[in-house]
Write a protein that holds these residues in place. Sequence first.
Motif, PDB file in Angstrom:
ATOM      1  N   ARG A 159       0.430 -28.091 -21.403  1.00 25.90           N
ATOM      2  CA  ARG A 159       1.846 -27.731 -21.407  1.00 25.90           C
ATOM      3  C   ARG A 159       2.599 -28.526 -22.484  1.00 25.90           C
ATOM      4  NH1 ARG A 159       3.842 -24.862 -16.875  1.00 25.90           N
ATOM      5  NH2 ARG A 159       2.229 -24.639 -15.278  1.00 25.90           N
ATOM      6  N   LYS A 160       3.499 -27.832 -23.150  1.00 29.43           N
ATOM      7  CA  LYS A 160       4.301 -28.470 -24.197  1.00 29.43           C
ATOM      8  C   LYS A 160       5.084 -29.655 -23.635  1.00 29.43           C
ATOM      9  CE  LYS A 160       7.386 -27.213 -27.970  1.00 29.43           C
ATOM     10  NZ  LYS A 160       8.158 -26.134 -28.585  1.00 29.43           N
ATOM     11  N   SER A 161       5.471 -29.582 -22.362  1.00 29.11           N
ATOM     12  CA  SER A 161       6.272 -30.645 -21.751  1.00 29.11           C
ATOM     13  C   SER A 161       5.424 -31.796 -21.186  1.00 29.11           C
ATOM     14  CB  SER A 161       7.121 -30.070 -20.609  1.00 29.11           C
ATOM     15  OG  SER A 161       6.280 -29.580 -19.574  1.00 29.11           O
ATOM     16  N   THR A 213       5.995 -20.589 -15.446  1.00 37.08           N
ATOM     17  CA  THR A 213       7.259 -20.933 -16.100  1.00 37.08           C
ATOM     18  C   THR A 213       7.439 -20.286 -17.468  1.00 37.08           C
ATOM     19  OG1 THR A 213       6.278 -22.854 -17.161  1.00 37.08           O
ATOM     20  CG2 THR A 213       7.298 -23.206 -14.976  1.00 37.08           C
ATOM     21  N   GLU A 265       6.112 -21.337 -19.996  1.00 40.01           N
ATOM     22  CA  GLU A 265       6.119 -22.448 -20.945  1.00 40.01           C
ATOM     23  C   GLU A 265       5.012 -22.267 -21.980  1.00 40.01           C
ATOM     24  OE1 GLU A 265       5.903 -27.329 -21.023  1.00 40.01           O
ATOM     25  OE2 GLU A 265       5.936 -26.302 -19.098  1.00 40.01           O
ATOM     26  N   ASP A 266       5.279 -22.728 -23.186  1.00 37.40           N
ATOM     27  CA  ASP A 266       4.278 -22.686 -24.246  1.00 37.40           C
ATOM     28  C   ASP A 266       3.175 -23.706 -23.971  1.00 37.40           C
ATOM     29  OD1 ASP A 266       5.974 -20.894 -25.469  1.00 37.40           O
ATOM     30  OD2 ASP A 266       6.608 -22.277 -27.056  1.00 37.40           O
TER      31      ASP A 266
END
Length: 153
Positions: free
Chosen positions: A113-115, A141, A143-144
Amino acid sequence: MEKNNDDVIARKMTLDDLDEVMDIENKSFTTPWSRNAFITEVGKNTLAYYVVAVKDKKVVAYGGLWFVVDEGHITNIAVHPDYRGLGIGNVIVEELIRVCEERKLSRMTLEVRKSNNIAQSLYKKYGFESKGIRPGYYQDTKEDAIIMWKELR
């Protein structure tokens, strides 16, 4: 093969580990894998290899690989919330790298995950480099994901 790192042992996952693995999975992910998915991966998928980290006779982390031609694709890594920050993720990553090197694979890859800066830092510590992005990769999500690669030879 077992690898001992102080009081944490990494070893191949068995179906007997699934109760503890599912506890970690459910506490770690908003969209956890099903028990049947792990049964298939561990018991039937000849191109998969899963490991657990054991501390004080308790499974505290796990990780998995798929063997794709000459590459090892890390499918998932999770550490029980009560054991995070103790370096147990290192034990899992080191064991997955060892397995790939033993099989003489050329490289390893994963999506993260990018985060998830903590996981990215862990992978970078072992020589994984960001090589691309999968937009909207995570279904929960959108998400990228960052695609990371590590050359083994």
